[in-house]
Design a protein around this motif. Structure first.
Motif, PDB file in Angstrom:
ATOM      1  N   PHE A  31       0.786  -1.359  -0.073  1.00  0.00           N
ATOM      2  CA  PHE A  31       0.060  -0.098  -0.095  1.00  0.00           C
ATOM      3  C   PHE A  31       0.901   1.217   0.011  1.00  0.00           C
ATOM      4  O   PHE A  31       2.141   1.452   0.662  1.00  0.00           O
ATOM      5  CB  PHE A  31      -0.914  -0.070   1.371  1.00  0.00           C
ATOM      6  CG  PHE A  31      -1.901  -0.965   1.208  1.00  0.00           C
ATOM      7  CD1 PHE A  31      -2.862  -1.036   2.555  1.00  0.00           C
ATOM      8  CD2 PHE A  31      -2.589  -1.690   0.152  1.00  0.00           C
ATOM      9  CE1 PHE A  31      -3.790  -2.051   2.252  1.00  0.00           C
ATOM     10  CE2 PHE A  31      -3.556  -2.434  -0.014  1.00  0.00           C
ATOM     11  CZ  PHE A  31      -4.238  -2.762   1.254  1.00  0.00           C
ATOM     12  N   TYR A  32       0.748   2.340  -0.798  1.00  0.00           N
ATOM     13  CA  TYR A  32       1.401   3.612  -0.790  1.00  0.00           C
ATOM     14  C   TYR A  32       0.510   4.455   0.153  1.00  0.00           C
ATOM     15  O   TYR A  32       1.062   5.118   0.993  1.00  0.00           O
ATOM     16  CB  TYR A  32       1.383   4.172  -1.961  1.00  0.00           C
ATOM     17  CG  TYR A  32       1.868   5.536  -2.139  1.00  0.00           C
ATOM     18  CD1 TYR A  32       1.159   6.715  -1.885  1.00  0.00           C
ATOM     19  CD2 TYR A  32       3.282   5.606  -1.957  1.00  0.00           C
ATOM     20  CE1 TYR A  32       1.802   7.981  -1.916  1.00  0.00           C
ATOM     21  CE2 TYR A  32       3.849   7.061  -1.944  1.00  0.00           C
ATOM     22  CZ  TYR A  32       3.076   7.977  -1.786  1.00  0.00           C
ATOM     23  OH  TYR A  32       3.848   9.250  -1.693  1.00  0.00           O
ATOM     24  N   ALA A  33      -0.632   4.504   0.036  1.00  0.00           N
ATOM     25  CA  ALA A  33      -1.640   5.593   0.839  1.00  0.00           C
ATOM     26  C   ALA A  33      -2.919   4.804   1.268  1.00  0.00           C
ATOM     27  O   ALA A  33      -3.366   3.929   0.609  1.00  0.00           O
ATOM     28  CB  ALA A  33      -1.814   6.806  -0.031  1.00  0.00           C
ATOM     29  N   MET A  34      -3.554   5.494   2.459  1.00  0.00           N
ATOM     30  CA  MET A  34      -4.993   4.980   2.884  1.00  0.00           C
ATOM     31  C   MET A  34      -5.785   6.492   2.718  1.00  0.00           C
ATOM     32  O   MET A  34      -5.226   7.345   2.988  1.00  0.00           O
ATOM     33  CB  MET A  34      -4.693   4.100   3.853  1.00  0.00           C
ATOM     34  CG  MET A  34      -4.334   2.826   4.019  1.00  0.00           C
ATOM     35  SD  MET A  34      -4.335   1.921   5.072  1.00  0.00           S
ATOM     36  CE  MET A  34      -5.961   1.331   5.044  1.00  0.00           C
ATOM     37  N   ALA A  35      -7.082   6.172   2.878  1.00  0.00           N
ATOM     38  CA  ALA A  35      -7.881   7.550   2.778  1.00  0.00           C
ATOM     39  C   ALA A  35      -9.154   7.200   3.286  1.00  0.00           C
ATOM     40  O   ALA A  35      -9.672   6.064   3.402  1.00  0.00           O
ATOM     41  CB  ALA A  35      -7.997   7.875   1.342  1.00  0.00           C
ATOM     42  N   TRP A  36      -9.849   8.264   3.842  1.00  0.00           N
ATOM     43  CA  TRP A  36     -11.161   8.279   4.049  1.00  0.00           C
ATOM     44  C   TRP A  36     -12.047   8.848   3.045  1.00  0.00           C
ATOM     45  O   TRP A  36     -11.786   9.835   2.826  1.00  0.00           O
ATOM     46  CB  TRP A  36     -11.644   8.720   5.502  1.00  0.00           C
ATOM     47  CG  TRP A  36     -11.037   7.800   6.507  1.00  0.00           C
ATOM     48  CD1 TRP A  36      -9.673   8.027   7.284  1.00  0.00           C
ATOM     49  CD2 TRP A  36     -11.718   6.687   7.267  1.00  0.00           C
ATOM     50  NE1 TRP A  36      -9.601   7.004   8.190  1.00  0.00           N
ATOM     51  CE2 TRP A  36     -10.704   6.271   8.218  1.00  0.00           C
ATOM     52  CE3 TRP A  36     -13.079   6.163   7.089  1.00  0.00           C
ATOM     53  CZ2 TRP A  36     -10.991   5.200   9.042  1.00  0.00           C
ATOM     54  CZ3 TRP A  36     -13.172   5.013   8.019  1.00  0.00           C
ATOM     55  CH2 TRP A  36     -12.130   4.577   8.743  1.00  0.00           C
ATOM     56  N   PHE A  37     -13.194   8.250   2.679  1.00  0.00           N
ATOM     57  CA  PHE A  37     -14.380   9.101   1.748  1.00  0.00           C
ATOM     58  C   PHE A  37     -15.398   9.048   2.490  1.00  0.00           C
ATOM     59  O   PHE A  37     -15.826   8.204   3.372  1.00  0.00           O
ATOM     60  CB  PHE A  37     -14.364   8.087   0.580  1.00  0.00           C
ATOM     61  CG  PHE A  37     -13.044   8.289  -0.459  1.00  0.00           C
ATOM     62  CD1 PHE A  37     -11.787   7.670  -0.389  1.00  0.00           C
ATOM     63  CD2 PHE A  37     -13.104   9.383  -1.507  1.00  0.00           C
ATOM     64  CE1 PHE A  37     -10.955   7.770  -0.991  1.00  0.00           C
ATOM     65  CE2 PHE A  37     -12.138   9.567  -2.533  1.00  0.00           C
ATOM     66  CZ  PHE A  37     -10.910   8.767  -2.057  1.00  0.00           C
ATOM     67  N   THR A 101      -0.542   2.727  -5.672  1.00  0.00           N
ATOM     68  CA  THR A 101       0.463   3.520  -6.525  1.00  0.00           C
ATOM     69  C   THR A 101       0.409   4.859  -5.685  1.00  0.00           C
ATOM     70  O   THR A 101      -0.372   5.289  -4.822  1.00  0.00           O
ATOM     71  CB  THR A 101      -0.335   3.965  -7.837  1.00  0.00           C
ATOM     72  OG1 THR A 101      -1.348   4.003  -7.640  1.00  0.00           O
ATOM     73  CG2 THR A 101      -0.043   2.603  -8.670  1.00  0.00           C
ATOM     74  N   MET A 102       1.604   5.575  -6.090  1.00  0.00           N
ATOM     75  CA  MET A 102       1.988   7.078  -5.551  1.00  0.00           C
ATOM     76  C   MET A 102       0.762   7.924  -5.726  1.00  0.00           C
ATOM     77  O   MET A 102      -0.019   8.093  -6.733  1.00  0.00           O
ATOM     78  CB  MET A 102       3.473   7.564  -6.009  1.00  0.00           C
ATOM     79  CG  MET A 102       4.452   6.402  -5.846  1.00  0.00           C
ATOM     80  SD  MET A 102       6.053   7.253  -6.150  1.00  0.00           S
ATOM     81  CE  MET A 102       5.989   8.940  -5.412  1.00  0.00           C
ATOM     82  N   GLY A 103       0.835   8.973  -4.700  1.00  0.00           N
ATOM     83  CA  GLY A 103      -0.149  10.135  -4.636  1.00  0.00           C
ATOM     84  C   GLY A 103      -1.199   9.783  -3.730  1.00  0.00           C
ATOM     85  O   GLY A 103      -1.572   8.968  -3.590  1.00  0.00           O
ATOM     86  N   LEU A 104      -1.508  11.109  -2.910  1.00  0.00           N
ATOM     87  CA  LEU A 104      -2.573  11.332  -2.066  1.00  0.00           C
ATOM     88  C   LEU A 104      -3.669  11.894  -2.899  1.00  0.00           C
ATOM     89  O   LEU A 104      -4.279  12.894  -2.534  1.00  0.00           O
ATOM     90  CB  LEU A 104      -2.350  12.150  -1.159  1.00  0.00           C
ATOM     91  CG  LEU A 104      -1.308  11.632  -0.196  1.00  0.00           C
ATOM     92  CD1 LEU A 104      -0.631  12.669   0.856  1.00  0.00           C
ATOM     93  CD2 LEU A 104      -1.669  10.591   0.484  1.00  0.00           C
ATOM     94  N   THR A 105      -4.178  11.086  -3.924  1.00  0.00           N
ATOM     95  CA  THR A 105      -5.340  11.634  -4.784  1.00  0.00           C
ATOM     96  C   THR A 105      -6.617  11.588  -4.028  1.00  0.00           C
ATOM     97  O   THR A 105      -6.690  10.777  -3.080  1.00  0.00           O
ATOM     98  CB  THR A 105      -5.180  10.689  -6.037  1.00  0.00           C
ATOM     99  OG1 THR A 105      -6.541  10.925  -6.927  1.00  0.00           O
ATOM    100  CG2 THR A 105      -5.434   9.299  -5.717  1.00  0.00           C
ATOM    101  N   THR A 106      -7.495  12.411  -4.466  1.00  0.00           N
ATOM    102  CA  THR A 106      -8.808  12.528  -3.937  1.00  0.00           C
ATOM    103  C   THR A 106      -9.822  11.808  -4.883  1.00  0.00           C
ATOM    104  O   THR A 106     -11.004  11.936  -4.290  1.00  0.00           O
ATOM    105  CB  THR A 106      -9.207  14.053  -3.639  1.00  0.00           C
ATOM    106  OG1 THR A 106      -9.413  14.805  -5.270  1.00  0.00           O
ATOM    107  CG2 THR A 106      -8.369  14.768  -2.835  1.00  0.00           C
TER     108      THR A 106
END
Length: 124
Positions: A31-37, A101-106
């Motif tokens: 994992f590169y990043a995790m997020a909350w939606f 993949t890289m990036g803190l995309t929204t």
């Protein structure tokens, strides 16, 4: 198989606080990043916050800046979302997600793995 399981949702009054958790299992080391939606009834899924897997970088939606904090516990493989000073418009189903993949995309479509969601209801 990778799984994300959210918990911690519930009913809270305006101005109150909740902490959401997202436990990861399976192969997560890529994992590169995790997020909350979140997704309110009748609306599109929207970005809330994201964090790199190292925890070094974070990103927040303008609507939650200063009120929500995203964090990770590497040892527990758990993602958190501390939500303070909740507003009625924060009512939604909250989902955690991970991307390889890289990036803190929204953008939701940029994330590879999703949890089942947890309901947060803020009453006025």
């Amino acid at each position: 198989q990778v799984q994300l399981v959210e918990s911690g949702g519930g009913l809270v009054q305006v101005g109150g606080s909740l902490r959401l958790s997202c436990a990861a299992s399976g192969f997560t080391s890529n994992f590169y990043a995790m997020a909350w939606f979140r997704q309110a009834s009748g609306k599109e899924r929207e970005f809330v916050a994201s964090i790199t897997y190292t925890g070094v970088s974070t990103r927040y939606a303008d609507s939650v800046k200063g009120r929500f904090t995203i964090s990770r516990d590497d040892a527990k493989r758990t993602l958190y979302l501390q939500m303070n000073n909740l507003h009625a418009e924060d009512t939604a189903v909250y989902y955690c997600a991970a991307r390889r993949t890289m990036g803190l995309t929204t953008t939701p479509s940029s994330y590879d793995v999703w949890g089942q969601g947890t309901q947060v209801t803020v009453s006025s």
